[in-house]
Design a protein around this motif. Structure first.
Motif, PDB file in Angstrom:
ATOM      1  N   GLY A 272       3.049 -29.520 -19.235  1.00 25.21           N
ATOM      2  CA  GLY A 272       2.283 -30.490 -17.619  1.00 25.21           C
ATOM      3  C   GLY A 272       2.020 -29.757 -16.849  1.00 25.21           C
ATOM      4  O   GLY A 272       3.333 -28.444 -16.428  1.00 25.21           O
ATOM      5  N   GLU A 273       2.105 -29.992 -15.281  1.00 25.14           N
ATOM      6  CA  GLU A 273       2.066 -30.110 -13.739  1.00 25.14           C
ATOM      7  C   GLU A 273       2.907 -30.888 -13.263  1.00 25.14           C
ATOM      8  O   GLU A 273       2.059 -31.928 -13.796  1.00 25.14           O
ATOM      9  CB  GLU A 273       0.941 -29.693 -13.630  1.00 25.14           C
ATOM     10  N   ARG A 274       3.713 -31.329 -12.111  1.00 17.47           N
ATOM     11  CA  ARG A 274       3.805 -32.103 -11.486  1.00 17.47           C
ATOM     12  C   ARG A 274       5.054 -31.286  -9.845  1.00 17.47           C
ATOM     13  O   ARG A 274       4.966 -30.068 -10.578  1.00 17.47           O
ATOM     14  CB  ARG A 274       5.111 -32.757 -11.960  1.00 17.47           C
ATOM     15  N   GLN A 275       3.955 -31.838  -8.933  1.00 20.12           N
ATOM     16  CA  GLN A 275       4.232 -31.293  -7.785  1.00 20.12           C
ATOM     17  C   GLN A 275       4.442 -32.800  -6.879  1.00 20.12           C
ATOM     18  O   GLN A 275       3.923 -34.012  -7.471  1.00 20.12           O
ATOM     19  CB  GLN A 275       3.232 -30.508  -7.284  1.00 20.12           C
ATOM     20  N   GLY A 276       4.868 -32.342  -5.634  1.00 18.78           N
ATOM     21  CA  GLY A 276       5.309 -33.458  -4.543  1.00 18.78           C
ATOM     22  C   GLY A 276       5.802 -32.787  -3.180  1.00 18.78           C
ATOM     23  O   GLY A 276       6.499 -31.950  -3.304  1.00 18.78           O
ATOM     24  N   VAL A 277       6.057 -33.750  -2.700  1.00 20.40           N
ATOM     25  CA  VAL A 277       5.833 -33.478  -1.142  1.00 20.40           C
ATOM     26  C   VAL A 277       6.829 -34.974   0.050  1.00 20.40           C
ATOM     27  O   VAL A 277       6.661 -36.051  -0.773  1.00 20.40           O
ATOM     28  CB  VAL A 277       5.328 -33.096   0.261  1.00 20.40           C
ATOM     29  N   ARG A 278       8.248 -34.179   0.094  1.00 23.37           N
ATOM     30  CA  ARG A 278       9.095 -35.473   1.280  1.00 23.37           C
ATOM     31  C   ARG A 278       8.951 -34.933   2.508  1.00 23.37           C
ATOM     32  O   ARG A 278       9.949 -33.702   2.783  1.00 23.37           O
ATOM     33  CB  ARG A 278      10.326 -35.524   0.168  1.00 23.37           C
ATOM     34  N   GLY A 279       8.619 -35.497   3.742  1.00 25.70           N
ATOM     35  CA  GLY A 279       8.192 -35.126   4.743  1.00 25.70           C
ATOM     36  C   GLY A 279       9.213 -36.458   5.910  1.00 25.70           C
ATOM     37  O   GLY A 279       9.746 -37.494   5.187  1.00 25.70           O
ATOM     38  N   GLN A 280      10.631 -36.070   6.347  1.00 30.13           N
ATOM     39  CA  GLN A 280      11.123 -37.068   7.750  1.00 30.13           C
ATOM     40  C   GLN A 280      11.585 -36.640   8.374  1.00 30.13           C
ATOM     41  O   GLN A 280      11.360 -35.195   9.072  1.00 30.13           O
ATOM     42  CB  GLN A 280      12.694 -37.077   6.346  1.00 30.13           C
ATOM     43  N   LEU A 281      11.447 -37.284   9.169  1.00 24.71           N
ATOM     44  CA  LEU A 281      11.709 -37.504  10.435  1.00 24.71           C
ATOM     45  C   LEU A 281      13.453 -38.819  11.056  1.00 24.71           C
ATOM     46  O   LEU A 281      13.402 -39.545  10.202  1.00 24.71           O
ATOM     47  CB  LEU A 281      11.002 -37.818  11.829  1.00 24.71           C
ATOM     48  N   LEU A 282      14.285 -38.134  11.926  1.00 24.51           N
ATOM     49  CA  LEU A 282      15.321 -38.456  12.208  1.00 24.51           C
ATOM     50  C   LEU A 282      15.678 -38.441  13.936  1.00 24.51           C
ATOM     51  O   LEU A 282      15.975 -37.537  14.235  1.00 24.51           O
ATOM     52  CB  LEU A 282      16.628 -37.791  11.414  1.00 24.51           C
ATOM     53  N   TYR A 283      15.282 -39.959  14.284  1.00 19.05           N
ATOM     54  CA  TYR A 283      15.415 -40.351  15.889  1.00 19.05           C
ATOM     55  C   TYR A 283      16.667 -40.821  15.991  1.00 19.05           C
ATOM     56  O   TYR A 283      17.211 -41.381  15.474  1.00 19.05           O
ATOM     57  CB  TYR A 283      14.396 -40.639  16.373  1.00 19.05           C
ATOM     58  N   LYS A 284      17.465 -39.559  16.921  1.00 18.75           N
ATOM     59  CA  LYS A 284      19.018 -40.348  17.311  1.00 18.75           C
ATOM     60  C   LYS A 284      19.313 -40.333  18.680  1.00 18.75           C
ATOM     61  O   LYS A 284      19.692 -39.230  18.989  1.00 18.75           O
ATOM     62  CB  LYS A 284      20.037 -39.564  16.341  1.00 18.75           C
ATOM     63  N   PRO A 285      19.050 -40.798  19.289  1.00 26.20           N
ATOM     64  CA  PRO A 285      19.595 -40.961  20.772  1.00 26.20           C
ATOM     65  C   PRO A 285      20.994 -41.026  21.571  1.00 26.20           C
ATOM     66  O   PRO A 285      21.623 -40.352  22.548  1.00 26.20           O
ATOM     67  CB  PRO A 285      18.655 -41.793  21.291  1.00 26.20           C
ATOM     68  N   SER A 286      21.588 -41.528  20.234  1.00 33.95           N
ATOM     69  CA  SER A 286      23.110 -41.851  20.663  1.00 33.95           C
ATOM     70  C   SER A 286      23.292 -41.951  19.623  1.00 33.95           C
ATOM     71  O   SER A 286      23.341 -42.280  18.302  1.00 33.95           O
ATOM     72  CB  SER A 286      22.925 -42.892  22.101  1.00 33.95           C
ATOM     73  N   GLU A 287      25.413 -42.256  19.531  1.00 34.95           N
ATOM     74  CA  GLU A 287      26.309 -42.296  17.959  1.00 34.95           C
ATOM     75  C   GLU A 287      25.869 -43.841  17.725  1.00 34.95           C
ATOM     76  O   GLU A 287      26.436 -44.147  16.489  1.00 34.95           O
ATOM     77  CB  GLU A 287      27.272 -42.205  18.434  1.00 34.95           C
ATOM     78  N   ASP A 288      25.021 -44.752  18.598  1.00 34.25           N
ATOM     79  CA  ASP A 288      24.758 -46.235  18.284  1.00 34.25           C
ATOM     80  C   ASP A 288      23.714 -47.014  17.841  1.00 34.25           C
ATOM     81  O   ASP A 288      23.070 -48.282  17.326  1.00 34.25           O
ATOM     82  CB  ASP A 288      24.804 -47.323  19.705  1.00 34.25           C
ATOM     83  N   PHE A 289      22.785 -45.524  17.801  1.00 38.24           N
ATOM     84  CA  PHE A 289      21.848 -46.272  17.293  1.00 38.24           C
ATOM     85  C   PHE A 289      20.797 -44.467  16.088  1.00 38.24           C
ATOM     86  O   PHE A 289      20.342 -43.285  16.777  1.00 38.24           O
ATOM     87  CB  PHE A 289      20.440 -45.750  18.249  1.00 38.24           C
ATOM     88  N   SER A 290      19.382 -44.964  15.428  1.00 43.98           N
ATOM     89  CA  SER A 290      19.530 -43.798  14.119  1.00 43.98           C
ATOM     90  C   SER A 290      17.922 -44.822  13.815  1.00 43.98           C
ATOM     91  O   SER A 290      18.342 -45.688  13.674  1.00 43.98           O
ATOM     92  CB  SER A 290      20.749 -42.864  13.553  1.00 43.98           C
ATOM     93  N   LEU A 291      17.501 -44.129  13.567  1.00 44.29           N
ATOM     94  CA  LEU A 291      15.725 -43.920  13.240  1.00 44.29           C
ATOM     95  C   LEU A 291      15.530 -42.931  12.064  1.00 44.29           C
ATOM     96  O   LEU A 291      15.446 -42.080  12.600  1.00 44.29           O
ATOM     97  CB  LEU A 291      14.980 -44.793  14.041  1.00 44.29           C
ATOM     98  N   ARG A 292      15.273 -43.516  11.306  1.00 43.46           N
ATOM     99  CA  ARG A 292      14.786 -42.098   9.818  1.00 43.46           C
ATOM    100  C   ARG A 292      13.507 -42.631   9.424  1.00 43.46           C
ATOM    101  O   ARG A 292      13.360 -43.967   8.665  1.00 43.46           O
ATOM    102  CB  ARG A 292      15.789 -42.109   8.688  1.00 43.46           C
ATOM    103  N   TRP A 293      12.696 -41.850   9.240  1.00 41.49           N
ATOM    104  CA  TRP A 293      11.438 -42.301   8.683  1.00 41.49           C
ATOM    105  C   TRP A 293      11.014 -41.197   7.770  1.00 41.49           C
ATOM    106  O   TRP A 293      11.380 -40.234   7.482  1.00 41.49           O
ATOM    107  CB  TRP A 293       9.873 -41.779   9.701  1.00 41.49           C
ATOM    108  N   ILE A 294      10.344 -41.401   6.256  1.00 35.91           N
ATOM    109  CA  ILE A 294      10.673 -40.919   5.047  1.00 35.91           C
ATOM    110  C   ILE A 294       8.698 -41.255   4.677  1.00 35.91           C
ATOM    111  O   ILE A 294       8.453 -42.033   4.750  1.00 35.91           O
ATOM    112  CB  ILE A 294      11.669 -41.524   4.279  1.00 35.91           C
ATOM    113  N   ALA A 295       7.799 -40.358   4.224  1.00 38.95           N
ATOM    114  CA  ALA A 295       6.799 -40.732   3.735  1.00 38.95           C
ATOM    115  C   ALA A 295       6.993 -39.666   2.066  1.00 38.95           C
ATOM    116  O   ALA A 295       7.536 -38.345   2.149  1.00 38.95           O
ATOM    117  CB  ALA A 295       5.887 -39.950   4.632  1.00 38.95           C
ATOM    118  N   ASP A 296       6.321 -39.323   1.386  1.00 45.47           N
ATOM    119  CA  ASP A 296       6.431 -38.855   0.050  1.00 45.47           C
ATOM    120  C   ASP A 296       5.306 -39.369  -0.871  1.00 45.47           C
ATOM    121  O   ASP A 296       4.850 -39.893  -0.451  1.00 45.47           O
ATOM    122  CB  ASP A 296       8.089 -39.283  -0.807  1.00 45.47           C
TER     123      ASP A 296
END
Length: 776
Positions: A234-258
């Motif tokens: 059969g068939e399988r397919q997929g996609v994953r997208g991400q954004l990483l916001y890192k304004p400094s070494e003290d904070f990071s925000l990672r968003w993932i959608a798949d």
């Protein structure tokens, strides 16, 4: 950066979009040379592997927990791209896979409970710190993986959901602020074709993005004699997208959608055994012959089906992880997530006559979770992690059975009872789970540590199970009416509720004898909340309360060492374990209604030894050898289903005593060997060869431990040869690979087929293929 958000099945990405993405090229920087399971080798020495098992970054060799770590590069090198193939790389793990719903993961023989819509698994599956409520949520191609960690034993004191057998923690590669692109294509026998691509890089000085996609297809390796078509592909397919916001070494925000989807004939079962012959009569064969069916030998990868075999899966999700470094080096982490999963099957009855047109269970599941953790700074006399966790889910399933004109002959019911009858049922369950957890480590001396952890979980479940009155068929009375009502009669459970408070705890003492030798001893307790069986089964006679399943409770003891020897050329880890589980949750088979049902199977004991080693004997050569010995048995299971050699006899008991029997799906011996050798030519080219061998000893195939449902031992060998080289600013890699090189016919799991017979799921046949990859 284009990202596919979660949504209904119809909102998934089209094949054209995926093809365009893959054709455009796109992953990571040039792959490193990490060929082994637990460590990377450079300059003839093993490098440090960093894990987040205790919710902070530290060396895997300094974590006093039995665990195996598999790098993303090792998965790619060994051609392991499905969760069900993971058992060929690590000890004590078994994946009972049929398709996305009928799948389960067990560790040390604990957790074999497939298709439990009203119950979470004993082994927790995590994807980027998000708990997956269904094992089938992990049934997609493993793409763009950074690392995979397998933790053995109860893990409730730090991981979000309470688990009693272990955890599989999958981490994908994060967006990078250095441009990375990769494109890969593979072709193989039986129409196998797979493409993968990744694109990552900076969008601004503080924002990076990553997008990965794959598409896989195959014709299948099982021949349907009825129409000549191939199945199990059969068939399988997929996609994953991400954004990483890192304004400094003290904070990071990672968003993932798949988003992932599947349209296949996965789960095609072949005839394994027709069961016992009693008083000269084999019930499976005689009823099949009476219905006009022709049986074929499943070991020859053949079936004879007059109906369709198909599953469709649509799933997706999104998560947001934030990490703050606070004053005094405290770290605050918040993970918010939502996922959905939609599964629909179409199953034939295994015959080439219309005893059943279609039967199965479709599922729609939605889940959401929130986790907050606070980690103290390290370096002092005491450090800790504490947090809170919430998990909620809303699941609906729909069971269906469409009987054909030969249904009564095949089922042995009175004429007219089931012929041309259809039956529909529905189940619903809502779950709300709340937990507080904390784990701290006291550094009593520079070499002696004491760790204690505690978790409290409160869980509420509300559910109902209904079945509509049967429709179709002839008007019947007497024995036929009774049989129809027993198999397909109307039923309503009413409201079912369950409230569970479950504690989990950990005590661990570890001592560093030298910088390269760690010893540890652990006592842990884990509890998994109860559940609700969403199949009607015997509830009309046993009562609605029989659908409620009690808590599973595990007490575990560990004694182990972790060592790095021979000037960091050899890594050798070993441990002894002893686990007792009370209220073990598993599936049994109701032979009359021909349905799996959920039950508490008394007490189970699992004990054994595990070894995991990696050795670099010479430049460019890395060897990994791991294995386990596991004796897992029911200490007490007195109200168990009977094997057909008992239940099909006149005057058979209603239940049997399986105390002392081996637990289903648990091989006593598991051995895995993997090797990778690469060298450098004068012109800069890098040839390499890999080989792997995976052995599993005999295992019980179904819970009733029938003599006719025993999975034979087997060994599978895989090989590959390849060549790498530089081109421009990138690196190309081409390889030729051979999976199941000696074409071993083996079964991964068995299934009760009715009338005393058994069907089996075959492992992949010998497959020759080639892969080309370019990183730039």
């Amino acid at each position: 950066m284009p990202v596919i958000p979660p949504g209904p099945p119809g909102g998934g990405p089209s094949r054209l979009m995926l093809a365009m993405l893959l054709a455009a090229g796109a992953t990571g920087a040039a792959a490193d040379d990490t060929p082994n399971n637990s460590a990377s080798a450079t300059d003839d020495r093993l490098q440090t592997v960093t894990v987040t098992t205790r919710r902070r970054e530290e060396s895997a060799q300094q974590v006093p927990t039995p665990m195996s770590v598999v790098s993303g590069q090792a998965l790619e090198t060994q051609r392991v791209y499905r969760i069900q193939d993971l058992q060929q790389l690590v000890p004590s793990v078994n994946v009972a896979y049929m398709h996305a719903r009928q799948s389960s993961v067990s560790i040390r023989g604990l957790g074999n409970n497939p298709a439990s819509d009203g119950l979470e698994g004993s082994v927790g599956l995590y994807l980027d710190n998000v708990y997956l409520g269904r094992p089938g949520m992990a049934v997609f191609d493993l793409m763009d993986i950074e690392q995979l960690e397998v933790l053995r034993g109860p893990q409730g004191t730090l991981f979000g959901k309470n688990t009693t057998a272990g955890v599989i923690n999958i981490s994908t590669r994060a967006p990078s602020f250095t441009p990375e692109r990769s494109i890969e294509a593979s072709v193989g026998e039986d129409g196998y074709f797979q493409t993968k691509g990744t694109l990552s890089g900076p969008l601004t000085e503080t924002l990076a993005g990553r997008i990965s996609a794959y598409r896989s297809r195959s014709d299948g390796d099982i021949k349907n004699e009825y129409d000549g078509h191939d199945l199990n592909g059969g068939e399988r397919q997929g996609v994953r997208g991400q954004l990483l916001y890192k304004p400094s070494e003290d904070f990071s925000l990672r968003w993932i959608a798949d988003y992932n989807e599947e349209d296949s004939s996965a789960g095609t079962r072949v005839l394994f055994n027709t069961g016992p012959t009693i008083n000269g009569v084999n019930q499976y064969q005689s009823r099949a012959a009476a219905a006009g069916a022709t049986l074929v030998d499943g070991s020859e990868r053949k079936v004879n089906l007059d109906g369709a075999q198909q599953v469709t899966v649509f799933q997706g999700g999104t998560s947001l992880e934030a990490n703050w470094k606070l004053a005094n080096d405290f770290t605050l982490t918040a993970v918010s997530a939502y996922r959905w999963w939609d599964f629909t099957p179409r199953n034939d009855d295994g015959l080439n006559v219309p005893a059943s047109y279609n039967a199965g269970v479709s599922v729609q599941d939605k889940q959401w979770s929130q986790e907050i953790r606070l980690a103290s700074p390290t370096g002092g006399a005491f450090d800790y992690v504490l947090g809170a966790y919430y998990f909620g889910s809303d699941l609906d399933n729909r069971s269906f059975a469409y009987y054909g004109p030969q249904a009564d002959v095949w089922n042995g019911t009175a004429t007219g009872a089931l012929a041309n009858v259809s039956s529909l049922g529905k189940g619903h369950i809502e779950t709300d789970s709340f937990a507080l957890f904390a784990q701290g480590t006291w550094h009593l001396t520079p070499r002696l540590d004491f760790t204690a952890g505690l978790r409290g979980t409160y869980e509420e479940k509300s559910a109902w199970v209904n079945r509509d009155a049967p429709s179709g068929g002839a008007t019947v009375t007497g024995a036929a009416a009774a049989a129809r009502n027993g198999r397909a009669g109307a039923y309503a459970s009413g409201d079912l509720t369950q409230y569970t408070a479950s504690p989990s705890g950990l005590l661990n003492l570890s001592y560093r004898f030298t910088d390269d030798l760690l010893g540890y001893a652990t006592l842990s307790h884990g509890e998994k909340s109860g559940g609700v069986s969403l199949a009607v089964g015997t509830a009309p006679t046993a009562g609605a309360n029989s659908l409620l399943i009690g808590t599973e409770r595990a007490n575990n003891a560990e004694l182990g060492i972790k060592s790095t020897l021979l000037e960091r050329r050899l890594q050798l880890n070993a441990n002894l374990f002893w686990t007792q589980v009370d209220g073990y949750q598993t599936n049994a088979y109701d032979s009359y209604n021909r349905v799996q049902y959920l039950t508490n199977a008394g007490s189970v004991r699992s004990r054994g030894v595990e070894v995991d080693s990696t050795w670099v004997p010479l430049h460019g050569l890395t060897l990994n050898l791991n294995g386990s010995y596991n004796d897992v048995r029911y200490l007490s299971y007195k109200d168990a289903p009977c094997a057909p050699e008992v239940s099909l006899r006149a005057g058979a008991p209603a239940s049997c005593d399986l105390s002392g029997h081996t637990v289903v799906g648990a091989s006593k011996w598991i051995l895995n060997a993997n090797s990778h050798y690469q060298w450098q030519l004068a012109n800069g080219l890098q040839p390499y060869v890999t080989a792997s061998w995976a052995f599993r000893s005999h295992a019980v195939g179904t819970v009733e431990d029938s003599a006719y449902a025993q999975i034979p031992s087997y060994a599978v060998s895989n090989f590959s040869v390849g060549l790498r080289g530089d081109a421009g600013e990138g690196q190309w890699d081409v390889s030729l690979w051979l999976k199941n090189a000696f074409d071993k016919t083996y079964y991964t799991t068995l299934w009760s087929a009715g009338n005393g017979g058994y069907e089996g799921l075959l492992g992949s046949s010998r497959t020759l293929g080639a892969t080309a990859r370019y990183d730039f």
